[in-house]
Scaffold this motif. Structure first.
Motif, PDB file in Angstrom:
ATOM      1  N   PHE A   1     -79.039-100.069  78.419  1.00  0.00           N
ATOM      2  CA  PHE A   1     -79.769-101.340  78.321  1.00  0.00           C
ATOM      3  C   PHE A   1     -78.820-102.502  78.599  1.00  0.00           C
ATOM      4  O   PHE A   1     -79.158-103.431  79.331  1.00  0.00           O
ATOM      5  N   SER A   2     -77.622-102.446  78.049  1.00  0.00           N
ATOM      6  CA  SER A   2     -76.621-103.486  78.292  1.00  0.00           C
ATOM      7  C   SER A   2     -76.287-103.599  79.777  1.00  0.00           C
ATOM      8  O   SER A   2     -76.189-104.696  80.327  1.00  0.00           O
ATOM      9  N   VAL A   3     -76.141-102.459  80.437  1.00  0.00           N
ATOM     10  CA  VAL A   3     -75.860-102.442  81.878  1.00  0.00           C
ATOM     11  C   VAL A   3     -77.046-103.018  82.650  1.00  0.00           C
ATOM     12  O   VAL A   3     -76.862-103.768  83.620  1.00  0.00           O
ATOM     13  N   ALA A   4     -78.258-102.706  82.235  1.00  0.00           N
ATOM     14  CA  ALA A   4     -79.450-103.245  82.895  1.00  0.00           C
ATOM     15  C   ALA A   4     -79.473-104.768  82.796  1.00  0.00           C
ATOM     16  O   ALA A   4     -79.820-105.455  83.766  1.00  0.00           O
ATOM     17  N   ILE A   5     -79.091-105.303  81.652  1.00  0.00           N
ATOM     18  CA  ILE A   5     -79.032-106.761  81.474  1.00  0.00           C
ATOM     19  C   ILE A   5     -77.996-107.348  82.430  1.00  0.00           C
ATOM     20  O   ILE A   5     -78.256-108.348  83.110  1.00  0.00           O
ATOM     21  N   LYS A   6     -76.823-106.735  82.479  1.00  0.00           N
ATOM     22  CA  LYS A   6     -75.768-107.227  83.374  1.00  0.00           C
ATOM     23  C   LYS A   6     -76.223-107.167  84.828  1.00  0.00           C
ATOM     24  O   LYS A   6     -75.990-108.103  85.594  1.00  0.00           O
ATOM     25  N   ALA A   7     -76.864-106.080  85.213  1.00  0.00           N
ATOM     26  CA  ALA A   7     -77.352-105.953  86.590  1.00  0.00           C
ATOM     27  C   ALA A   7     -78.376-107.035  86.900  1.00  0.00           C
ATOM     28  O   ALA A   7     -78.338-107.663  87.961  1.00  0.00           O
ATOM     29  N   HIS A   8     -79.274-107.280  85.963  1.00  0.00           N
ATOM     30  CA  HIS A   8     -80.292-108.320  86.144  1.00  0.00           C
ATOM     31  C   HIS A   8     -79.662-109.686  86.293  1.00  0.00           C
ATOM     32  O   HIS A   8     -80.089-110.492  87.114  1.00  0.00           O
ATOM     33  N   ASP A   9     -78.628-109.951  85.504  1.00  0.00           N
ATOM     34  CA  ASP A   9     -77.977-111.257  85.513  1.00  0.00           C
ATOM     35  C   ASP A   9     -76.949-111.418  86.625  1.00  0.00           C
ATOM     36  O   ASP A   9     -76.342-112.475  86.758  1.00  0.00           O
ATOM     37  N   GLY A  10     -76.732-110.359  87.395  1.00  0.00           N
ATOM     38  CA  GLY A  10     -75.772-110.430  88.491  1.00  0.00           C
ATOM     39  C   GLY A  10     -74.319-110.336  88.052  1.00  0.00           C
ATOM     40  O   GLY A  10     -73.416-110.682  88.805  1.00  0.00           O
ATOM     41  N   GLU A  11     -74.097-109.854  86.842  1.00  0.00           N
ATOM     42  CA  GLU A  11     -72.739-109.671  86.334  1.00  0.00           C
ATOM     43  C   GLU A  11     -72.212-108.309  86.768  1.00  0.00           C
ATOM     44  O   GLU A  11     -72.977-107.419  87.121  1.00  0.00           O
ATOM     45  N   SER A  12     -70.888-108.158  86.728  1.00  0.00           N
ATOM     46  CA  SER A  12     -70.324-106.857  87.079  1.00  0.00           C
ATOM     47  C   SER A  12     -70.615-105.858  85.944  1.00  0.00           C
ATOM     48  O   SER A  12     -70.675-106.229  84.774  1.00  0.00           O
ATOM     49  N   TYR A  13     -70.809-104.609  86.336  1.00  0.00           N
ATOM     50  CA  TYR A  13     -71.119-103.549  85.378  1.00  0.00           C
ATOM     51  C   TYR A  13     -70.628-102.232  85.943  1.00  0.00           C
ATOM     52  O   TYR A  13     -70.329-102.117  87.121  1.00  0.00           O
ATOM     53  N   ASP A  14     -70.568-101.239  85.088  1.00  0.00           N
ATOM     54  CA  ASP A  14     -70.155 -99.895  85.492  1.00  0.00           C
ATOM     55  C   ASP A  14     -71.346 -99.207  86.158  1.00  0.00           C
ATOM     56  O   ASP A  14     -72.315 -98.857  85.481  1.00  0.00           O
ATOM     57  N   PRO A  15     -71.303 -99.019  87.479  1.00  0.00           N
ATOM     58  CA  PRO A  15     -72.444 -98.401  88.153  1.00  0.00           C
ATOM     59  C   PRO A  15     -72.727 -96.977  87.683  1.00  0.00           C
ATOM     60  O   PRO A  15     -73.861 -96.504  87.794  1.00  0.00           O
ATOM     61  N   GLY A  16     -71.752 -96.310  87.116  1.00  0.00           N
ATOM     62  CA  GLY A  16     -71.967 -94.965  86.601  1.00  0.00           C
ATOM     63  C   GLY A  16     -72.867 -94.943  85.376  1.00  0.00           C
ATOM     64  O   GLY A  16     -73.440 -93.909  85.035  1.00  0.00           O
ATOM     65  N   LYS A  17     -73.001 -96.085  84.708  1.00  0.00           N
ATOM     66  CA  LYS A  17     -73.861 -96.174  83.526  1.00  0.00           C
ATOM     67  C   LYS A  17     -75.230 -96.774  83.842  1.00  0.00           C
ATOM     68  O   LYS A  17     -76.079 -96.865  82.970  1.00  0.00           O
ATOM     69  N   PHE A  18     -75.411 -97.199  85.090  1.00  0.00           N
ATOM     70  CA  PHE A  18     -76.690 -97.807  85.473  1.00  0.00           C
ATOM     71  C   PHE A  18     -77.759 -96.731  85.599  1.00  0.00           C
ATOM     72  O   PHE A  18     -77.564 -95.714  86.256  1.00  0.00           O
ATOM     73  N   ARG A  19     -78.874 -96.956  84.934  1.00  0.00           N
ATOM     74  CA  ARG A  19     -80.012 -96.044  85.004  1.00  0.00           C
ATOM     75  C   ARG A  19     -81.214 -96.846  85.495  1.00  0.00           C
ATOM     76  O   ARG A  19     -81.739 -97.684  84.758  1.00  0.00           O
ATOM     77  N   PRO A  20     -81.649 -96.605  86.730  1.00  0.00           N
ATOM     78  CA  PRO A  20     -82.762 -97.388  87.277  1.00  0.00           C
ATOM     79  C   PRO A  20     -84.017 -97.330  86.414  1.00  0.00           C
ATOM     80  O   PRO A  20     -84.743 -98.319  86.308  1.00  0.00           O
ATOM     81  N   GLU A  21     -84.261 -96.185  85.790  1.00  0.00           N
ATOM     82  CA  GLU A  21     -85.461 -96.055  84.956  1.00  0.00           C
ATOM     83  C   GLU A  21     -85.379 -96.941  83.720  1.00  0.00           C
ATOM     84  O   GLU A  21     -86.390 -97.464  83.245  1.00  0.00           O
ATOM     85  N   VAL A  22     -84.174 -97.153  83.196  1.00  0.00           N
ATOM     86  CA  VAL A  22     -83.989 -98.057  82.054  1.00  0.00           C
ATOM     87  C   VAL A  22     -84.199 -99.494  82.512  1.00  0.00           C
ATOM     88  O   VAL A  22     -84.877-100.279  81.849  1.00  0.00           O
ATOM     89  N   PHE A  23     -83.624 -99.837  83.656  1.00  0.00           N
ATOM     90  CA  PHE A  23     -83.782-101.179  84.212  1.00  0.00           C
ATOM     91  C   PHE A  23     -85.262-101.508  84.403  1.00  0.00           C
ATOM     92  O   PHE A  23     -85.733-102.567  83.999  1.00  0.00           O
ATOM     93  N   GLU A  24     -85.997-100.575  85.002  1.00  0.00           N
ATOM     94  CA  GLU A  24     -87.416-100.799  85.278  1.00  0.00           C
ATOM     95  C   GLU A  24     -88.236-100.925  83.991  1.00  0.00           C
ATOM     96  O   GLU A  24     -89.046-101.843  83.843  1.00  0.00           O
ATOM     97  N   ALA A  25     -88.035-100.013  83.064  1.00  0.00           N
ATOM     98  CA  ALA A  25     -88.797-100.053  81.808  1.00  0.00           C
ATOM     99  C   ALA A  25     -88.455-101.295  80.991  1.00  0.00           C
ATOM    100  O   ALA A  25     -89.343-101.945  80.433  1.00  0.00           O
TER     101      ALA A  25
END
Length: 137
Positions: free
Chosen positions: A77-101
């Motif tokens: 969830f934290s990574v999804a927030i960073k991705a949404h905000d355009g901040e750098s994040y660990d792409p290995g922890k990014f889960r598209p399904e979490v971002f979408e939900a």
């Protein structure tokens, strides 16, 4: 030309594999929905509520089976927030399904908070306190 194409197609399939989202389990979806809702209450500065980190991990552990699983969802969830905000994040922890939900839940909750700030803050805040994600101050 056939050689190049035969190499490119498998590489394209490999490159797009992480982009395919595995569906969230019911427990993951429930915990994420509750986590996002609580975050929206705090983010909108609903008076009288603050995050209860230990309570959030405990709730996640009950729903997901372990504190590690809870922390993994909180991290996602934290990574999804960073991705949404355009901040750098660990792409290995990014889960598209979490971002979408999370995106769907936050839109719904923020719409309710905009429409009826006091009522929605109370409703969502109290529910989050009951679950252990928030505490009153």
């Amino acid at each position: 030309m056939k050689f190049k194409l035969s190499v490119v197609v498998p590489l394209a399939l490999i490159a797009t594999a992480p982009a395919r989202a595995a569906p969230l389990s019911d427990a993951e979806a429930t915990f994420l929905d509750q986590l996002v809702t609580a975050a929206a209450v705090v983010g909108q500065r609903c008076i009288g509520f603050e995050a209860d980190g230990a309570g959030g991990v405990q709730l996640g552990a009950r729903l997901l089976g372990s504190p590690n699983a809870a922390m993994a969802m909180i991290d996602a969830f934290s990574v999804a927030i960073k991705a949404h905000d355009g901040e750098s994040y660990d792409p290995g922890k990014f889960r598209p399904e979490v971002f979408e939900a999370a995106s769907k839940t936050i839109k719904r909750v923020l719409a309710d908070l905009d429409r009826d700030p006091k009522g929605a803050c109370t409703e969502y805040g109290d529910a989050s306190v009951d679950r252990g994600l928030l505490k009153r101050y």
